[in-house]
Design a protein around this motif. Structure first.
Motif, mmCIF file in Angstrom:
data_model
loop_
_atom_site.group_PDB
_atom_site.id
_atom_site.type_symbol
_atom_site.label_atom_id
_atom_site.label_comp_id
_atom_site.label_asym_id
_atom_site.label_seq_id
_atom_site.Cartn_x
_atom_site.Cartn_y
_atom_site.Cartn_z
ATOM 1 N N LEU A 54 54.476 22.814 -42.090
ATOM 2 C CA LEU A 54 53.951 22.754 -43.295
ATOM 3 C C LEU A 54 54.599 23.426 -44.352
ATOM 4 O O LEU A 54 54.809 23.003 -45.625
ATOM 5 C CB LEU A 54 52.464 23.493 -43.386
ATOM 6 C CG LEU A 54 51.778 22.503 -42.409
ATOM 7 C CD1 LEU A 54 50.324 23.238 -42.027
ATOM 8 C CD2 LEU A 54 51.295 21.090 -43.198
ATOM 9 N N GLN A 68 54.093 21.860 -54.103
ATOM 10 C CA GLN A 68 54.078 21.281 -52.666
ATOM 11 C C GLN A 68 53.012 21.593 -51.581
ATOM 12 O O GLN A 68 52.521 20.795 -50.731
ATOM 13 C CB GLN A 68 55.600 21.922 -52.128
ATOM 14 C CG GLN A 68 56.657 21.587 -52.853
ATOM 15 C CD GLN A 68 56.706 20.209 -53.469
ATOM 16 O OE1 GLN A 68 56.622 18.974 -52.792
ATOM 17 N NE2 GLN A 68 56.602 20.039 -55.109
ATOM 18 N N ASP A 69 52.445 22.999 -51.869
ATOM 19 C CA ASP A 69 51.302 23.286 -51.044
ATOM 20 C C ASP A 69 50.269 22.256 -51.091
ATOM 21 O O ASP A 69 49.488 21.864 -50.373
ATOM 22 C CB ASP A 69 50.951 24.663 -51.276
ATOM 23 C CG ASP A 69 51.877 25.659 -50.944
ATOM 24 O OD1 ASP A 69 52.874 25.177 -50.200
ATOM 25 O OD2 ASP A 69 51.858 26.954 -51.260
ATOM 26 N N SER A 72 50.740 19.178 -49.477
ATOM 27 C CA SER A 72 50.341 19.341 -48.219
ATOM 28 C C SER A 72 49.095 19.210 -47.589
ATOM 29 O O SER A 72 48.613 18.596 -46.716
ATOM 30 C CB SER A 72 51.216 20.629 -47.582
ATOM 31 O OG SER A 72 52.727 20.702 -47.810
ATOM 32 N N ALA A 112 46.877 26.975 -45.770
ATOM 33 C CA ALA A 112 47.217 25.925 -44.671
ATOM 34 C C ALA A 112 46.304 25.413 -43.613
ATOM 35 O O ALA A 112 46.134 24.339 -43.323
ATOM 36 C CB ALA A 112 48.497 26.129 -44.004
ATOM 37 N N HIS A 333 57.055 15.371 -39.446
ATOM 38 C CA HIS A 333 56.851 16.535 -40.693
ATOM 39 C C HIS A 333 55.297 16.345 -41.560
ATOM 40 O O HIS A 333 55.433 15.075 -42.078
ATOM 41 C CB HIS A 333 57.975 16.318 -41.318
ATOM 42 C CG HIS A 333 58.110 17.393 -42.460
ATOM 43 N ND1 HIS A 333 59.127 17.201 -43.795
ATOM 44 C CD2 HIS A 333 57.788 18.601 -42.693
ATOM 45 C CE1 HIS A 333 59.043 18.178 -44.399
ATOM 46 N NE2 HIS A 333 58.346 19.129 -44.023
ATOM 47 N N THR A 334 54.745 17.228 -41.536
ATOM 48 C CA THR A 334 53.545 17.316 -42.406
ATOM 49 C C THR A 334 53.589 17.646 -43.552
ATOM 50 O O THR A 334 52.968 17.127 -44.610
ATOM 51 C CB THR A 334 52.498 17.816 -41.371
ATOM 52 O OG1 THR A 334 52.281 17.527 -40.138
ATOM 53 C CG2 THR A 334 51.023 17.511 -42.070
ATOM 54 N N GLY A 335 54.223 18.609 -43.872
ATOM 55 C CA GLY A 335 54.287 19.450 -44.941
ATOM 56 C C GLY A 335 55.101 18.805 -46.076
ATOM 57 O O GLY A 335 56.376 18.546 -45.741
ATOM 58 N N TYR A 336 54.812 19.323 -47.457
ATOM 59 C CA TYR A 336 55.961 19.091 -48.346
ATOM 60 C C TYR A 336 57.026 19.962 -48.583
ATOM 61 O O TYR A 336 57.848 19.993 -49.407
ATOM 62 C CB TYR A 336 55.013 18.556 -49.694
ATOM 63 C CG TYR A 336 54.803 17.024 -49.827
ATOM 64 C CD1 TYR A 336 55.703 16.520 -50.711
ATOM 65 C CD2 TYR A 336 53.757 16.516 -49.005
ATOM 66 C CE1 TYR A 336 55.407 14.907 -50.678
ATOM 67 C CE2 TYR A 336 53.424 15.310 -49.089
ATOM 68 C CZ TYR A 336 54.322 14.194 -50.216
ATOM 69 O OH TYR A 336 53.909 12.916 -50.134
ATOM 70 N N ARG A 344 55.456 11.673 -45.093
ATOM 71 C CA ARG A 344 54.685 12.975 -44.235
ATOM 72 C C ARG A 344 53.611 12.120 -43.504
ATOM 73 O O ARG A 344 53.046 10.986 -43.909
ATOM 74 C CB ARG A 344 54.161 13.901 -45.475
ATOM 75 C CG ARG A 344 55.149 15.038 -45.562
ATOM 76 C CD ARG A 344 56.174 14.791 -46.328
ATOM 77 N NE ARG A 344 57.188 15.683 -46.813
ATOM 78 C CZ ARG A 344 58.122 15.791 -47.669
ATOM 79 N NH1 ARG A 344 58.637 14.610 -48.173
ATOM 80 N NH2 ARG A 344 58.752 16.706 -47.887
ATOM 81 N N GLU A 365 50.787 9.481 -44.251
ATOM 82 C CA GLU A 365 49.945 10.219 -45.367
ATOM 83 C C GLU A 365 49.040 8.716 -46.094
ATOM 84 O O GLU A 365 48.160 8.945 -46.639
ATOM 85 C CB GLU A 365 50.883 10.691 -46.563
ATOM 86 C CG GLU A 365 49.821 11.203 -47.612
ATOM 87 C CD GLU A 365 50.928 12.065 -48.617
ATOM 88 O OE1 GLU A 365 50.194 12.625 -49.510
ATOM 89 O OE2 GLU A 365 52.068 11.905 -48.296
#
Length: 378
Positions: A54, A68-69, A72, A112, A333-336, A344, A365
């Motif tokens: 993440l 980005q958060d 995510s 997160a 890969h999940t997070g930005y 993602r 996503e």
């Protein structure tokens, strides 16, 4: 109230001997943390969503980082709403500590976790190489226009000041303290430190008279504050735990850690992903642990081990069989945060009790699903 048939356990001191009676484990309460049991719902599969890499907290002094958060969180929310999992595994690199210019990285760790916690879904976390990494000073802070957003107080007794970072133990302690019964994360035996996230969770059958459906092993593959490796001590810990909990190999076992072992290099597709491997992206070479201390040899000799799941490589999402004994799988890969612009998503696991099956696929996503594979050999 009926006594739970199995406890979810972690050894905090030296490993004691367990006495098994039926499907109960007798564990000294002074050396174990007891939490509520994971259990398959009657008539339903047990579904796990894996969120990998993440990288919350990157470039927080810019507009880009916080965006980005948010992105995510949107990915996790989309996956959770589409799949409605019973459990979530945070597979390391939850935060990018080397970018977090405050001492309490737990603030970003908590962000997160929030999509899962807000939906009342239990979870467990393990560590990656960025979660407790030392802060790296951005060079542009020292240019004519660069002004550090956080400064050490003039009279500070701590030489590290606000940039000391947050240790692995502190991160888990804060998570457990703030998340009550939903967090299944645990602090592993002190004998294995600096490796911290080493513990076992039990997924119980919907039928109390039957043995557990699966054992979930979490191991800390290092990085950040110490080398990227699963130590010999961890290997011995796993051997003791697995032989105690599952001596006759009847209970299927799933393994989770962050950095792939060197065995992943041996099975990696050369260019395109072709059978027997299953996946959608193979855009980089496997970045493996620094050393192999026998963990894979132990796993391949246990017929109960069905698969290993790792993250770390953002451009890989395949599963490949290893010596026709178990599967080696990357998450998605999940997070930005972190490198790479590949779409993602999240790896999903579905454990069916009758008949027993473990299937996995990738949920993206945008809602699409691909790369489904059966991880149990008939």
């Amino acid at each position: 109230m009926k006594k739970p048939s199995l406890f979810l356990i972690i050894l905090l001191l030296s490993l004691p001997l367990f006495s098994a009676v039926g499907w109960e484990l007798s564990i000294p309460t002074t050396t174990a943390r007891t939490v509520g049991n994971l259990r398959v719902r009657e008539g339903s599969p047990f579904k796990i969503a894996i969120f990998a890499d993440l990288h919350f907290g990157e470039d927080t002094w810019t507009d880009w980082g916080p965006r980005q958060d948010v992105n995510s969180v949107n990915v996790m929310s989309a996956v959770l709403d589409a799949e409605t999992p019973d459990f979530v595994v945070y597979l390391g690199d939850v935060v990018t500590a080397n970018n977090i210019a405050i001492q309490n990285a737990s603030l970003f760790w908590d962000k997160a976790i929030s999509p899962t916690r807000d939906r009342g879904i239990p979870w467990a976390t393990l560590f990656g190489n960025h979660d407790d990494a030392s802060f790296v000073w951005p060079l542009d802070w020292f240019s004519s226009s660069g002004i550090p957003p956080v400064r050490c107080p003039a009279a500070s007794d701590d030489d590290g000041c606000a940039f000391r970072g947050t240790t692995r133990v502190e991160l888990i302690q804060e998570e457990i303290k703030s998340s009550s019964s939903l967090s299944y994360s645990m602090i592993g035996p002190k004998e294995l430190w600096p490796s911290v996230s080493n513990y076992v969770l039990v997924v119980e059958s919907s039928d109390h008279s039957k043995p557990p459906v699966a054992l979930l092993y979490f191991l800390d593959s290092g990085g950040g504050s110490y080398p990227e490796v699963i130590s010999n001590a961890q290997v011995e810990w796993f051997k003791t735990m697995s032989n105690t909990l599952n001596p006759d190999l009847r209970i299927p076992e799933l393994i989770f850690w962050h950095i792939p072992s060197k065995a992943y290099k041996k099975v990696a597709p050369r260019l395109w992903i072709t059978k027997p491997c299953v996946g959608s992206i193979n855009k980089e070479k496997v970045a493996a642990q620094e050393a192999e201390n026998g963990m894979m040899r132990v796993l391949e000799n246990r017929s109960s081990v069905k698969a290993v799941f790792v993250g770390h490589n953002h451009g890989l999402d395949w599963c490949c069989p290893y010596k026709d004994k178990l599967w080696l799988c990357f998450a998605r890969h999940t997070g930005y945060g972190g490198y790479g612009n590949w779409p993602r998503g999240s790896r999903i696991l579905k454990i069916s009790e009758l008949p027993f099956r473990i299937k996995t696929w990738i949920r993206m996503e945008d809602g699409s699903v691909h790369s489904e594979v059966n991880l149990t050999y008939d």
